[in-house]
Write a protein that holds these residues in place. Structure first.
Motif, short mmCIF file in Angstrom:
data_model
loop_
_atom_site.label_atom_id
_atom_site.label_comp_id
_atom_site.label_asym_id
_atom_site.label_seq_id
_atom_site.Cartn_x
_atom_site.Cartn_y
_atom_site.Cartn_z
N GLU A 1 0.83 -1.20 0.00
CA GLU A 1 0.00 0.00 0.00
C GLU A 1 0.86 1.25 0.00
N ASP A 2 1.97 1.23 0.75
CA ASP A 2 2.89 2.37 0.77
C ASP A 2 3.48 2.63 -0.62
N GLU A 3 3.84 1.56 -1.32
CA GLU A 3 4.40 1.70 -2.66
C GLU A 3 3.38 2.32 -3.61
N GLU A 4 2.11 1.91 -3.49
CA GLU A 4 1.07 2.48 -4.34
C GLU A 4 0.89 3.97 -4.06
N GLU A 5 0.92 4.35 -2.77
CA GLU A 5 0.79 5.76 -2.41
C GLU A 5 1.96 6.57 -2.95
N GLU A 6 3.17 6.03 -2.86
CA GLU A 6 4.35 6.72 -3.37
C GLU A 6 4.24 6.92 -4.88
N GLU A 7 3.76 5.91 -5.59
CA GLU A 7 3.60 6.03 -7.04
C GLU A 7 2.59 7.12 -7.39
N GLU A 8 1.49 7.18 -6.64
CA GLU A 8 0.48 8.21 -6.88
C GLU A 8 1.05 9.60 -6.62
N GLU A 9 1.82 9.76 -5.54
CA GLU A 9 2.43 11.04 -5.23
C GLU A 9 3.41 11.47 -6.33
N GLU A 10 4.20 10.53 -6.82
CA GLU A 10 5.15 10.84 -7.89
C GLU A 10 4.42 11.28 -9.15
N GLU A 11 3.30 10.62 -9.47
CA GLU A 11 2.52 11.00 -10.65
C GLU A 11 1.96 12.41 -10.49
N GLU A 12 1.47 12.73 -9.29
CA GLU A 12 0.93 14.06 -9.04
C GLU A 12 2.02 15.12 -9.17
N GLU A 13 3.21 14.84 -8.64
CA GLU A 13 4.33 15.79 -8.74
C GLU A 13 4.71 16.01 -10.20
N GLU A 14 4.75 14.94 -10.99
CA GLU A 14 5.09 15.07 -12.40
C GLU A 14 4.05 15.93 -13.13
N GLU A 15 2.78 15.74 -12.81
CA GLU A 15 1.72 16.53 -13.44
C GLU A 15 1.87 18.01 -13.07
N GLU A 16 2.18 18.30 -11.80
CA GLU A 16 2.37 19.68 -11.36
C GLU A 16 3.55 20.32 -12.08
N GLU A 17 4.64 19.57 -12.23
CA GLU A 17 5.82 20.09 -12.92
C GLU A 17 5.49 20.39 -14.38
N GLU A 18 4.73 19.53 -15.02
CA GLU A 18 4.35 19.75 -16.41
C GLU A 18 3.49 21.01 -16.54
N GLU A 19 2.56 21.19 -15.60
CA GLU A 19 1.72 22.38 -15.62
C GLU A 19 2.55 23.64 -15.44
N GLU A 20 3.51 23.61 -14.52
CA GLU A 20 4.38 24.76 -14.29
C GLU A 20 5.20 25.08 -15.54
N GLU A 21 5.71 24.07 -16.20
CA GLU A 21 6.48 24.27 -17.43
C GLU A 21 5.61 24.90 -18.52
N GLU A 22 4.38 24.43 -18.63
CA GLU A 22 3.47 24.99 -19.62
C GLU A 22 3.17 26.46 -19.31
N GLU A 23 2.98 26.79 -18.03
CA GLU A 23 2.72 28.17 -17.64
C GLU A 23 3.92 29.06 -17.96
N GLU A 24 5.12 28.55 -17.70
CA GLU A 24 6.34 29.32 -18.00
C GLU A 24 6.45 29.56 -19.50
N GLU A 25 6.15 28.55 -20.29
CA GLU A 25 6.20 28.72 -21.75
C GLU A 25 5.16 29.74 -22.22
N ASP A 26 3.97 29.70 -21.63
CA ASP A 26 2.93 30.66 -21.98
C ASP A 26 3.36 32.08 -21.61
#
Length: 138
Positions: free
Chosen positions: A105-130
Motif C-alpha cells: 500500500e505504501d508503494e502504491e501511495e508513493e507512485e500516486e504522489e510521484e505522478e501528481e508531482e510530475e503533473e504539477e511540474e508539467e503544468e508549471e512548465e506549460e505556464e512558463e512557456e505561456d
C-alpha cells in the motif's frame, strides 16, 4: 479473488509457503544467489473463521519450473500452489502479513504522489512557456 502482493523468497520462507512442496518444483526458484532479489506474486485471500482471535488465509502463488519433453527443448512453465493457514491474531505471522500488505500500500501511495508531482511540474512548465510567449508577443 484476493489481493496480489510482490514478495521475496525470504518472505515466502518466513511464511512457510514451501514446506509441503516437493523440491522438484522449488529447485529453479531456490537456486537464486540473492533471495531478496527474486520476487514473485502472492495472492492472499482472507477466509471466514469461526474461532475468536484467529484468522484464516489462503495463499496462492505460481512457481516457474523447467519442463522438457523427451528430447525437446526445455521451457519454463508455471505451476500454481495453494496453502491455507490458520493463525492467531497478534502472532508473528499476522505481523509479517501486515508488513507485506502495508509495504504494498505504501508503494502504491508513493507512485500516486510521484505522478501528481510530475503533473504539477508539467503544468508549471506549460505556464512558463505561456508567459514567455506572452512577453514575446508584447
Amino acid at each position: 479473488m484476493g489481493n496480489n502482493y510482490e514478495i521475496t523468497i525470504n518472505d515466502a520462507l518466513y511464511l512457510d509457503l514451501f514446506d509441503d512442496i516437493e523440491y522438484k518444483w522449488l529447485k529453479e526458484t531456490l537456486n537464486y544467489e540473492d533471495k531478496d532479489d527474486y520476487c514473485f506474486t502472492l495472492e492472499i485471500n482472507e477466509l471466514d473463521c469461526e474461532r475468536v482471535c484467529f484468522s484464516i488465509v489462503e495463499f496462492s502463488f505460481d512457481l516457474k519450473y523447467l519442463y522438457q519433453e523427451w528430447f525437446g527443448e526445455k521451457e519454463f512453465r508455471d505451476k500454481r500452489f495453494k496453502k491455507t493457514v490458520q493463525y492467531r491474531d497478534g502472532s508473528p505471522l499476522s505481523m509479517k502479513l501486515a508488513s507485506i500488505t502495508d509495504n504494498d500500500e505504501d508503494e502504491e501511495e508513493e507512485e500516486e504522489e510521484e505522478e501528481e508531482e510530475e503533473e504539477e511540474e508539467e503544468e508549471e512548465e506549460e505556464e512558463e512557456e505561456d508567459d514567455k510567449e506572452n512577453k514575446i508577443n508584447k
